[in-house]
Design an enzyme around this catalytic site. Structure first.
Site, short mmCIF file in Angstrom:
data_model
loop_
_atom_site.label_atom_id
_atom_site.label_comp_id
_atom_site.label_asym_id
_atom_site.label_seq_id
_atom_site.Cartn_x
_atom_site.Cartn_y
_atom_site.Cartn_z
N ASP A 118 3.74 -3.06 -0.45
CA ASP A 118 4.34 -1.73 -0.61
C ASP A 118 3.44 -0.69 0.02
O ASP A 118 2.22 -0.80 -0.06
CB ASP A 118 4.48 -1.42 -2.12
CG ASP A 118 5.74 -0.63 -2.42
OD1 ASP A 118 6.19 0.11 -1.53
OD2 ASP A 118 6.26 -0.76 -3.54
N HIS B 49 5.82 5.97 5.48
CA HIS B 49 5.71 5.74 4.02
C HIS B 49 5.54 4.26 3.69
O HIS B 49 5.20 3.92 2.57
CB HIS B 49 6.94 6.32 3.32
CG HIS B 49 6.96 7.83 3.36
ND1 HIS B 49 6.64 8.60 2.28
CD2 HIS B 49 7.21 8.69 4.38
CE1 HIS B 49 6.70 9.88 2.62
NE2 HIS B 49 7.06 9.96 3.89
#
Ligand code: G6P
Length: 486
Positions: free
Chosen positions: A364, A157
């Site tokens: 991110d 992720h």
């Protein structure tokens, strides 16, 4: 097929509970529907050598949720240690924050081995395992050691950084070699995938062809699966949430003033200090904007026992009080700062209330808040997303106002531009983003990964058996990008 999903943090099926982190919130609705068993940490630890790992099991939609007590002697070294003080900073290209001891690494491996043993009780002949995130890089290899031959997939992720950065993680070579026990490895973006394949070729001397790497474990497919959300469901939630007391109180308190919103875990990867500096700069450079716009910054604390997180929490609190002190008025607070979590439903209503969504991480994996902010907007009068070009979401949401989170002046100007953007432009940008969100939903992501995992195993069955030599002896080949499933 009988699917077992594994992640460190899991979520219970309660829509009104606050959730920490994108992973748990994203997986909950799809795991619930799929009938899978979702296995993760209970957040509690247990002493002594457990013969049979203790799991609290409860129903979750059509499937079940199993929460394991992890071994007390290794939990700290695994979670606060290796996973969040070595891997997390490295994966977010913060080599300066990497802290790792040999004990932490051993604890990380112990917990991965413990989880593998615990998973055996959920294993059936037709089981497929899907492991999530950096807490369990070595779990596939541990399962193989225990004789598991069923398909095992892995999805990261977070970002995967450049070779030199991963090289700063102790035992990086052993860890990446262990990852090759997975049949399929998924990344959020093409850049992450290319960084990983680059490492395999340059550091491990492995051959990569059409996104398939051959190692002593056999073949592993490496591909890109950008995670999505359920935009229609989020839009509906945002409409309903308008009458929620938290949302209506916020609306009443604004008195016609515009609102910008930021919602993040309190993490150094989120660029919170730079974001506050950008608002400071905006109010300094354009004093007319004082009183016309305020920022609601929700920053949910996590990993508080780690020094870097404690430092960030106090630095941020100090900075915000300084900015409020300089720009505030007796009846106006520029930044409303909250250190607590909210349910998805309330967040949807808060996003719809805000004319600007600020999502400005330094780096991110995806950042689902960006997607949720877009989905929650009123189509007739949508807000503007100010998005860091270093968030994975920027690849898809390219009609947001993209900013460099290191450029404070640039961010300050972008926020001011967002505040004065004409309706027509706001609608055009928003519609283009919604189109992307609708074509790449969380349901699609889940189905694409599971299908690709089945295919990867079928291909494996047709290929040569396990090869035993050292992978470093194999010839190098030119790079071939991983495949993209969308
Ligand atoms: C990120 C990670 C997740 C993690 C979440 C919350 O989204 O990718 O794996 O669960 O942060 O972090 P925490 O340490 O509080 O579980």
């Amino acid at each position: 097929m009988n699917l077992v999903v594994v992640s460190n943090r899991v979520a219970r099926g309660m829509a009104n509970e606050p959730m920490t982190g994108g992973l748990a919130a994203a997986l909950l609705p799809v795991v619930e529907k799929s009938g899978a068993i979702w296995v993760g940490s209970s957040g509690r630890v247990r002493d002594g050598a457990q013969k049979e790992p203790f799991a609290e099991i409860e129903a979750l939609g059509a499937g079940a949720l199993a929460m394991l007590d992890l071994p007390a002697a290794h939990y700290g070294g695994y979670y606060e240690g290796f996973a969040n003080s070595a891997l997390w900073p490295a994966l977010h290209s913060r080599s300066d924050l990497i802290r790792a001891s040999q004990e932490d690494y051993l604890s990380y491996r112990e917990v991965n081995a413990f989880m593998a043993r615990a998973l055996l009780r959920f294993q059936k002949q037709d089981t497929t395992f899907w492991v999530q995130d950096y807490h369990f890089l070595a779990l596939g290899a541990e399962l193989r050691e225990l004789g598991v031959t069923q398909p095992i997939g892995f999805f990261l992720h977070t970002p995967w950084p450049a070779r030199a950065v991963i090289g700063g993680v102790p035992h990086h070579r052993r860890l990446v070699e262990a990852m090759l026990a997975y049949d399929l490895i998924g990344f959020q973006t093409q850049d992450d995938c290319e960084n990983f394949l680059g490492y395999l070729m340059a550091d491990l001397g492995l051959k990569v062809e059409s996104g398939v790497v051959t190692s002593r474990h056999g073949q592993t497919r490496v591909a890109v699966f950008p995670i999505g959300i359920d935009p229609e469901k989020f839009a509906q939630q945002s409409i309903k949430a308008v009458s929620h007391p938290d949302v209506s109180r916020l609306r009443r308190s604004l008195n016609g003033e515009k609102l910008a919103i930021g919602v993040d875990r309190l993490d150094y990867s989120k660029g919170l200090v730079n974001r506050i500096c950008a608002f400071d700069q905006m109010w300094t450079a354009q004093p007319a904007l004082a009183r016309t716009v305020s920022l609601l910054q929700i920053a949910t604390p996590s990993r508080g026992g780690i020094e870097a997180y404690g430092n960030l929490q106090s630095d941020l609190a100090k900075l915000i009080s300084d900015v409020n002190g300089r720009h505030g008025e007796v009846d106006w607070t520029p930044i409303r700062y909250l250190n607590k979590g909210f349910s998805q439903t309330v967040l949807a209503g808060l996003y719809r209330t805000a004319q600007v969504g600020v999502v400005t991480p330094l780096h991110d994996g995806m950042n689902l808040v960006a997607k949720e902010y877009v989905a929650a907007q009123n189509p007739a009068d949508p807000g503007v997303l100010v998005l860091s070009k270093f968030a994975g979401a920027a690849n898809e949401l390219d009609t947001a106002l993209l900013v460099n989170p290191h450029d404070i002046d640039g961010m300050a100007r972008a926020i001011a531009t967002a505040l004065s953007m004409p309706l027509l432009e706001r609608r055009m940008r928003w519609e283009a983003m919604m189109k992307k969100l609708r074509s790449s939903t969380i349901q699609q992501w889940f189905a694409d990964f599971v299908d690709a995992l089945q295919e990867a195993q079928l291909d494996k069955g047709a290929s040569a058996p396990l090869i035993a030599e050292s992978p470093t002896l194999w010839p190098r080949r030119s790079a071939n990008g991983g495949m993209r499933y969308h």
